[in-house]
Scaffold this active site. Structure first.
Site, short mmCIF file in Angstrom:
data_model
loop_
_atom_site.label_atom_id
_atom_site.label_comp_id
_atom_site.label_asym_id
_atom_site.label_seq_id
_atom_site.Cartn_x
_atom_site.Cartn_y
_atom_site.Cartn_z
N LYS A 159 2.93 4.42 -1.43
CA LYS A 159 2.75 6.21 -2.27
C LYS A 159 4.36 6.65 -2.17
O LYS A 159 4.12 7.08 -1.49
CB LYS A 159 1.54 5.91 -1.80
CG LYS A 159 0.47 5.67 -2.35
CD LYS A 159 -1.02 6.11 -1.16
CE LYS A 159 -2.22 4.73 -1.59
NZ LYS A 159 -1.68 4.33 -0.01
N ASP A 178 16.76 10.37 -7.87
CA ASP A 178 17.82 10.66 -7.53
C ASP A 178 19.05 10.01 -6.40
O ASP A 178 20.25 10.53 -5.91
CB ASP A 178 18.41 11.95 -8.88
CG ASP A 178 18.48 11.96 -9.62
OD1 ASP A 178 18.60 10.28 -10.22
OD2 ASP A 178 18.63 13.05 -10.38
N HIS A 225 0.93 -1.35 0.44
CA HIS A 225 0.37 0.04 0.02
C HIS A 225 0.68 1.50 -0.23
O HIS A 225 0.04 1.94 -0.28
CB HIS A 225 -1.01 0.31 1.22
CG HIS A 225 -2.00 0.55 0.92
ND1 HIS A 225 -2.58 2.16 1.31
CD2 HIS A 225 -3.27 0.68 -0.33
CE1 HIS A 225 -3.56 2.40 1.21
NE2 HIS A 225 -3.88 1.71 0.65
#
Length: 184
Positions: free
Chosen positions: A125, A130, A123
């Site tokens: 996000k 870089d 779940h």
């Protein structure tokens, strides 16, 4: 003189906008973008700012996303991959196969994708640009979330936070390595 580290908060929903000029500039820097014939306005929106942050990647982009069905964000990720940026994506197995998911499109483009093999959702996000910039928040990378939901995204260049999220990404990336799958 050193630039100030990025500290930005984006709130959604984002009004619909055209990001073609951003994608064209990233694909061919220095070449003037042709005007887009779509009726959407271009401008500074939460979506355009998110895309700009993603397109700033020069070496790597690590994505850990529950749901990814926004075509504009998928185009930005593919563009980075074509530009030689190493892109890796971890996602949820159940949600990667839903109608509209961009995961197959990204895999077809040659982007490395790994997913869970057990119950419970992957779940997270977040994105790491870089190994120096963290993009995280409640936003699923779906058109629905971007255009309709109350969501937030925090963008920071803070080594301590980036390090913690990078370690979590690497742990999951290795855990979801297909060589480690057990089918029986």
């Amino acid at each position: 003189r050193r630039a100030r580290p990025v500290r930005e908060v984006l709130f959604f929903p984002s009004r619909p906008c055209c990001i073609e000029a951003l994608l064209a500039e990233a694909a061919e820097p220095g070449v003037p973008a042709r005007p887009c014939p779509c009726p959407l306005p271009s401008g500074d929106t939460a979506l355009s700012r998110l895309v700009r942050r993603l397109l700033s990647a020069r070496r790597s982009l690590d994505l850990c996303l529950f749901s990814f069905s926004c075509p504009q964000l998928a185009r930005a990720v593919q563009l980075l991959h074509r530009r030689g940026v190493r892109v890796r994506l971890v996602t949820d197995a159940q949600y990667m196969g839903l109608h509209g998911s961009q995961i197959g499109r990204l895999r077809h483009a040659g982007i490395q994708v790994r997913h869970d093999q057990h119950s419970g959702y992957m779940h997270h996000k977040f994105a790491i640009v870089d190994r120096r910039m963290l993009i995280t928040g409640s936003l699923n990378w779906t058109t629905q979330a971007i255009q309709s939901n109350r969501e937030n995204v925090l963008v920071v260049e803070d080594a301590e936070y980036v390090k913690a999220f990078q370690e979590e990404f690497e742990r999951i990336w290795e855990e979801y390595n297909p060589a480690n799958y057990s089918f029986f």
